[in-house]
Scaffold this active site. Sequence first.
Site, PDB file in Angstrom:
ATOM      1  N   CYS A   1      12.918  11.872   6.391  1.00 22.57           N
ATOM      2  CA  CYS A   1      13.088  11.371   7.764  1.00 22.57           C
ATOM      3  C   CYS A   1      14.481  11.696   8.281  1.00 22.57           C
ATOM      4  CB  CYS A   1      12.844   9.867   7.792  1.00 22.57           C
ATOM      5  SG  CYS A   1      13.876   8.957   6.635  1.00 22.57           S
TER       6      CYS A   1
ATOM      7  N   GLU B   1       9.991   1.926  10.220  1.00 24.25           N
ATOM      8  CA  GLU B   1      10.915   3.014   9.858  1.00 24.25           C
ATOM      9  C   GLU B   1      10.140   4.302  10.033  1.00 24.25           C
ATOM     10  OE1 GLU B   1      14.057   2.683   9.101  1.00 24.25           O
ATOM     11  OE2 GLU B   1      14.101   0.503   8.970  1.00 24.25           O
TER      12      GLU B   1
ATOM     13  N   GLY C   1       6.739   5.367   7.778  1.00 21.29           N
ATOM     14  CA  GLY C   1       5.846   6.515   7.865  1.00 21.29           C
ATOM     15  C   GLY C   1       6.064   7.238   9.174  1.00 21.29           C
TER      16      GLY C   1
ATOM     17  N   GLY D   1       2.838   4.733  12.877  1.00 23.31           N
ATOM     18  CA  GLY D   1       3.605   3.510  13.143  1.00 23.31           C
ATOM     19  C   GLY D   1       3.166   2.855  14.450  1.00 23.31           C
TER      20      GLY D   1
ATOM     21  N   GLU E   1      -1.383   7.249  -0.586  1.00 20.61           N
ATOM     22  CA  GLU E   1      -2.434   7.634  -1.543  1.00 20.61           C
ATOM     23  C   GLU E   1      -2.069   8.916  -2.294  1.00 20.61           C
ATOM     24  OE1 GLU E   1      -2.496   7.297   1.663  1.00 20.61           O
ATOM     25  OE2 GLU E   1      -3.583   8.906   2.682  1.00 20.61           O
TER      26      GLU E   1
ATOM     27  N   GLU F   1       9.014  16.860  14.614  1.00 21.11           N
ATOM     28  CA  GLU F   1       9.425  16.729  13.220  1.00 21.11           C
ATOM     29  C   GLU F   1       8.627  17.746  12.402  1.00 21.11           C
ATOM     30  OE1 GLU F   1       8.273  13.073  11.185  1.00 21.11           O
ATOM     31  OE2 GLU F   1      10.313  12.863  10.435  1.00 21.11           O
TER      32      GLU F   1
ATOM     33  N   LYS G   1       0.848  -1.197   0.000  1.00 15.93           N
ATOM     34  CA  LYS G   1       0.000   0.000   0.000  1.00 15.93           C
ATOM     35  C   LYS G   1       0.878   1.241   0.000  1.00 15.93           C
ATOM     36  CE  LYS G   1      -2.077   3.038   2.788  1.00 15.93           C
ATOM     37  NZ  LYS G   1      -2.107   4.078   1.791  1.00 15.93           N
TER      38      LYS G   1
END
Length: 513
Positions: A303, A269, A247, A252, A197, A401, A194
Amino acid sequence: MNIPIALDRSRLDAALAATQRGYDLLIDGNWRKAADGGVLTRASPAHGVTVSTYARAGAVEVEAALAAARRAFDEGPWPQLTGAERSKLLLNVASLIERDAELLATLDVLESGKPIAQARTEIAGAADIWRYAAALARDLHGESYRTLGPSKLGVVVREPIGVVSIITPWNFPFLIVSQKLPFALAAGCTAVVKPSELTSASTLYLGRLLLEVGLPRGVVNILVGEGPDVGAPLTADPRVDMVSFTGSTRVGKAAMAAASASLKKVSMELGGKNPQIVFPDADLDAALDAVVFGAYFNAGECCNAGSRIILHESIAGDFLAAASTRAAAVPVGDPLDPDAKVGAVITPIHLEQIERHVEGARSAGAEVVLGGRRLVSLAGQFMAPTIVSGVKPAMAIAREEIFGPVLLVLTFRTMAEAIAIANDSAYGLSASVWSRDFDTCLTVSRGVRAGTVWVNTFMDGAAELPFGGTKQSGLGRELGRNAVADYTEEKTLHFHTGPRTARWLPIRQSGAA
Ligand code: NAD
């Protein structure tokens, strides 16, 4: 202030002409529309025009994809093929990625807004990873123990773990699926993939390449849809044996919680807030270049973004001034222009969030030295390269972040303080240290809690080297020589050879057993 690269309509027209607009879902070797006719559309964040329309997966398609992946694993032939056979197919995929590299790069540019020159590098890197996985496919092996006695042999075999859900983010669409899927396939696993999107096109195109090389039906299924509709069931369904997720830390954690219901293996990750520590004896020119690159590469939507710059106070003033000059010269604009270094931000909402982070820092007492706002001279979502100084470790901008082109400057006096500031974070993905002194480099790289520490360099990577995070940046490692083994489970075989001498029940004299 940065002079933006204007959007060029002829480049966009050429890119649109070279790529397709409509995509279906890959389920059990066939391209399918959604049973309920649902679609999702994606507009280029740089140009504002619709670039993709996808069939939107729902419960029917999730069920069909999971059933197909399970069947392809349980009934074969993929898990039973030899390493050499699987390796050959992966090598063929790598060649097709190289054949269609320009098209794949263009798809990622149109959907993510990243610069074309960078996208080309990512596709080339992805092809290299498929080749590396192909090599590892032939080297997957276990262990044997002849130390258990003359009538015993212990053998530890590695078996493919089963059906893997692969869930990826939008920031490196093709590269990240290539850090997972070829290794899962090399191990003999089957998968439901997946992609985000927002950037599904290049992953769906990969599905075409997989069919072209003759991957058996059902081995890889690709679903497009939103997280709660498609990602969530892929993490919870008991037919899935492992979840490989890249993600945000927030999602996560939800994915891990869902996977725990049937105790699946997880590989996570997740996010980062990565420090770059610069000592006065460093090659300051090289450090400056890396600092600017680390903060603005991929518009900071990375990231690994090295956005937390921790400068020794003796060099902070001059370094900051030089960084501002360089940041103001970064070419921002049309991502289809080969000279662009920074493209568009992924969505309008995300652009607003970045601006809010900067405003929050200003309100908290930090100084916005450069940028701080969107580039209104460009249509689409572009953020000016930004520098915020006077940041204190407790400020939100130093802890959360941001995922935008925002460079923060903190200062330190002693090495111990630099390490403490670097570690004062919930994240632990990567870090870098700049110094010409070996002891400084070694002490800092040992002291910083991060999955990767770059020493006098930044963001180098290689398929041979494991990558992943500590603390809330993740769980497990990708790439490296164990990357295929990660998609396997060990099975222990005990062999007895020769006559059995030790019995649980002693032999009766009567001869009865
Ligand atoms: P995200 O967490 O919002 O989404 C990632 C994927 O999860 C998407 O495909 C999304 O549709 C899906 N998803 C959403 N809700 C879900 C749910 N409930 N269950 C299962 N799947 C769900 O992340 P993003 O915004 O796409 O990407 C940015 C984030 O990814 C940043 O935090 C970044 O640091 C991180 N990232 C980490 C690495 C790494 O290697 N550590 C690499 C790239 C990006």
